[in-house]
Write a protein that holds these residues in place. Structure first.
Motif, PDB file in Angstrom:
ATOM      1  N   GLN A  41       0.816  -1.230   0.000  1.00 42.79           N
ATOM      2  CA  GLN A  41       0.000   0.000   0.000  1.00 42.79           C
ATOM      3  C   GLN A  41       0.847   1.276   0.000  1.00 42.79           C
ATOM      4  O   GLN A  41       0.327   2.361  -0.204  1.00 42.79           O
ATOM      5  CB  GLN A  41      -0.978  -0.008   1.196  1.00 42.79           C
ATOM      6  CG  GLN A  41      -0.381   0.184   2.572  1.00 42.79           C
ATOM      7  CD  GLN A  41       0.094  -1.113   3.214  1.00 42.79           C
ATOM      8  OE1 GLN A  41       0.614  -1.995   2.534  1.00 42.79           O
ATOM      9  NE2 GLN A  41      -0.040  -1.227   4.520  1.00 42.79           N
ATOM     10  N   VAL A  55      -6.347   0.402   1.943  1.00 46.13           N
ATOM     11  CA  VAL A  55      -7.326  -0.187   1.025  1.00 46.13           C
ATOM     12  C   VAL A  55      -8.681  -0.139   1.723  1.00 46.13           C
ATOM     13  O   VAL A  55      -8.722  -0.110   2.955  1.00 46.13           O
ATOM     14  CB  VAL A  55      -6.967  -1.652   0.665  1.00 46.13           C
ATOM     15  CG1 VAL A  55      -5.750  -1.705  -0.214  1.00 46.13           C
ATOM     16  CG2 VAL A  55      -6.823  -2.551   1.881  1.00 46.13           C
ATOM     17  N   GLU A  67     -12.521   5.426   0.697  1.00 43.12           N
ATOM     18  CA  GLU A  67     -13.389   5.246   1.878  1.00 43.12           C
ATOM     19  C   GLU A  67     -14.446   4.180   1.572  1.00 43.12           C
ATOM     20  O   GLU A  67     -15.356   4.387   0.760  1.00 43.12           O
ATOM     21  CB  GLU A  67     -14.054   6.558   2.340  1.00 43.12           C
ATOM     22  CG  GLU A  67     -13.078   7.544   2.976  1.00 43.12           C
ATOM     23  CD  GLU A  67     -12.481   7.017   4.301  1.00 43.12           C
ATOM     24  OE1 GLU A  67     -13.113   6.198   4.984  1.00 43.12           O
ATOM     25  OE2 GLU A  67     -11.346   7.432   4.635  1.00 43.12           O
ATOM     26  N   SER A  68     -14.346   3.069   2.295  1.00 40.62           N
ATOM     27  CA  SER A  68     -15.172   1.899   1.981  1.00 40.62           C
ATOM     28  C   SER A  68     -16.676   2.183   2.049  1.00 40.62           C
ATOM     29  O   SER A  68     -17.433   1.711   1.199  1.00 40.62           O
ATOM     30  CB  SER A  68     -14.807   0.740   2.902  1.00 40.62           C
ATOM     31  OG  SER A  68     -14.929   1.111   4.254  1.00 40.62           O
ATOM     32  N   HIS A 107     -14.287   0.503  13.358  1.00 40.03           N
ATOM     33  CA  HIS A 107     -13.129   0.190  12.513  1.00 40.03           C
ATOM     34  C   HIS A 107     -11.792   0.508  13.195  1.00 40.03           C
ATOM     35  O   HIS A 107     -10.902  -0.351  13.231  1.00 40.03           O
ATOM     36  CB  HIS A 107     -13.214   0.841  11.128  1.00 40.03           C
ATOM     37  CG  HIS A 107     -12.019   0.487  10.312  1.00 40.03           C
ATOM     38  ND1 HIS A 107     -11.769  -0.812   9.914  1.00 40.03           N
ATOM     39  CD2 HIS A 107     -10.945   1.223   9.918  1.00 40.03           C
ATOM     40  CE1 HIS A 107     -10.603  -0.852   9.288  1.00 40.03           C
ATOM     41  NE2 HIS A 107     -10.091   0.365   9.268  1.00 40.03           N
ATOM     42  N   LYS A 151       0.495   2.359  15.296  1.00 43.86           N
ATOM     43  CA  LYS A 151       0.796   1.029  14.745  1.00 43.86           C
ATOM     44  C   LYS A 151       2.104   0.505  15.321  1.00 43.86           C
ATOM     45  O   LYS A 151       2.218  -0.665  15.684  1.00 43.86           O
ATOM     46  CB  LYS A 151       0.848   1.104  13.213  1.00 43.86           C
ATOM     47  CG  LYS A 151       1.008  -0.235  12.538  1.00 43.86           C
ATOM     48  CD  LYS A 151       0.434  -0.230  11.119  1.00 43.86           C
ATOM     49  CE  LYS A 151       1.384   0.295  10.091  1.00 43.86           C
ATOM     50  NZ  LYS A 151       0.873   0.136   8.715  1.00 43.86           N
TER      51      LYS A 151
HETATM   52  N1  GSH Z   1     -11.741   4.616   6.640  1.00 43.58           N
HETATM   53  C1  GSH Z   1     -11.043   3.788   5.690  1.00 43.58           C
HETATM   54  C2  GSH Z   1     -10.138   2.848   6.461  1.00 43.58           C
HETATM   55  C3  GSH Z   1      -9.323   1.960   5.549  1.00 43.58           C
HETATM   56  C4  GSH Z   1      -8.375   1.064   6.340  1.00 43.58           C
HETATM   57  O1  GSH Z   1      -8.177   1.238   7.547  1.00 43.58           O
HETATM   58  N2  GSH Z   1      -7.790   0.070   5.639  1.00 43.58           N
HETATM   59  C5  GSH Z   1      -6.847  -0.824   6.281  1.00 43.58           C
HETATM   60  C6  GSH Z   1      -7.253  -2.256   6.035  1.00 43.58           C
HETATM   61  S1  GSH Z   1      -8.864  -2.609   6.681  1.00 43.58           S
HETATM   62  C7  GSH Z   1      -5.474  -0.628   5.658  1.00 43.58           C
HETATM   63  O2  GSH Z   1      -5.356  -0.510   4.457  1.00 43.58           O
HETATM   64  N3  GSH Z   1      -4.408  -0.575   6.490  1.00 43.58           N
HETATM   65  C8  GSH Z   1      -3.085  -0.385   6.033  1.00 43.58           C
HETATM   66  C9  GSH Z   1      -2.106  -0.137   7.143  1.00 43.58           C
HETATM   67  O3  GSH Z   1      -2.449  -0.265   8.340  1.00 43.58           O
HETATM   68  O4  GSH Z   1      -0.961   0.193   6.800  1.00 43.58           O
HETATM   69  C10 GSH Z   1     -12.059   3.039   4.819  1.00 43.58           C
HETATM   70  O5  GSH Z   1     -13.161   2.734   5.320  1.00 43.58           O
HETATM   71  O6  GSH Z   1     -11.772   2.766   3.644  1.00 43.58           O
END
Ligand code: GSH
Length: 290
Positions: A41, A55, A67-68, A107, A151
């Motif tokens: 990503q 994603v 944004e999902s 989330h 993270k």
């Molecule tokens: N608000 C965003 C959140 C997207 C999100 O948090 N995606 C996560 C996977 S569920 C991601 O790509 N994380 C990458 C990372 O932590 O580096 C949406 O709903 O699209």
């Protein structure tokens, strides 16, 4: 062909939500698979599409949509197929309350819960240098406004990260909210399956894949149990959720999740030996006919 392309990852809850929507609408799509546990990503070409380096992203007719929740609503509005946004304004308001709760609270809680119970162990397999590159590549504003630093803490400290307990409790509270919303009908906002059910499915499935289904099974949350069984029976569930998750990651979620589950039960004050029915939630039913 629909002309729609989806950038996604197998275990991503947000991406699964969009895959589920596409499948329920019967739309064909082009897959761009990114391994977000290997850092795909952060590819500068992808960050041009999605500046938070997360994603999912969809592209359609030359448009880019991030944004999902917004992707799911766009798909429902643009394509034919069963309507997933209720026409009735009150039901639509209820559906939006679920989507808002997912985006604002559930989330971010799920991201923390998943990192401390599984993803930290997967990322550690990258080795010291690989892990450092992965952590420092995360944009500061990503899954949450301070995701880069958060993270790092989650990977380093696991369940000992300050503040994780609150997220575990919040996640569990949403299961209680679902149980309350399902008291009088089969689906979250009434008798029709909607984007609210689609929004919640990946989060219940995440706990299931982490070997944590004891949080609702064995009479603890009977309506949620029935709801999830009905979701799993839909022909779209297995191909869009289970089949996209790489075998090794499925095994890691199962094994590392099972190891962490007793700690979660401690935080929640539950014991798997004496299962008590959980209390009902009271916020997600706040929008109702008076
Ligand atoms: N608000 C965003 C959140 C997207 C999100 O948090 N995606 C996560 C996977 S569920 C991601 O790509 N994380 C990458 C990372 O932590 O580096 C949406 O709903 O699209």
């Amino acid at each position: 062909m629909s002309g729609l392309a989806l950038y996604h990852h197998g275990s991503s809850v947000c991406a699964a939500k969009v895959r589920f929507t596409l499948a329920e609408k019967g739309i064909e799509w082009e897959s761009h698979y990114l391994d977000i546990l290997a850092g795909d990503q952060f590819d500068p070409e992808y960050v041009k599409l999605n500046p938070k380096a997360v994603v999912p992203t969809i592209t359609h007719n030359g448009n880019v949509i991030v944004e999902s929740t917004i992707c799911c609503e766009y798909i429902d509005q643009v394509f034919d197929g069963p309507k997933l946004i209720p026409a009735d304004p009150l039901k639509q308001a209820k559906m939006k309350l679920w989507n808002k709760a997912v985006d604002e609270h559930l989330h971010p809680a799920c991201a923390e819960v998943t990192f401390v119970s599984c993803h930290r162990y997967v990322i550690m397999k990258l080795g010291e240098a690989g892990m450092e590159e992965f952590l420092s590549s995360t944009p500061k504003q990503s899954v949450t406004p301070a995701w880069q630093e958060r993270k790092r803490q989650l990977v380093m400290l696991g369940t000992k990260t300050p503040g994780v307990e609150v997220k575990i409790k919040l996640y569990d509270k949403y299961l209680s909210e679902m149980e309350a919303a399902l008291q009088d009908h089969d689906w979250l906002v009434g008798d029709e399956f909607s984007l609210a059910d689609i929004a919640m499915t990946p989060y219940v499935n995440r706990l299931d894949m982490l070997s944590m289904s004891g949080l609702w099974e064995n009479g603890r949350r009977p309506r949620l149990t029935d709801w999830f069984n009905r979701i799993k029976e839909r022909p779209t569930f297995k191909p869009m959720f289970l089949d996209w998750c790489p075998e090794q990651l499925t095994a890691d979620l199962k094994e590392f999740g099972a190891q962490t589950y007793p700690e979660f039960l401690d935080v929640l004050g539950y014991s798997d030996k004496h299962i008590e029915p959980a209390p009902l939630g009271e916020y997600m039913t706040a929008i109702r006919s008076s």
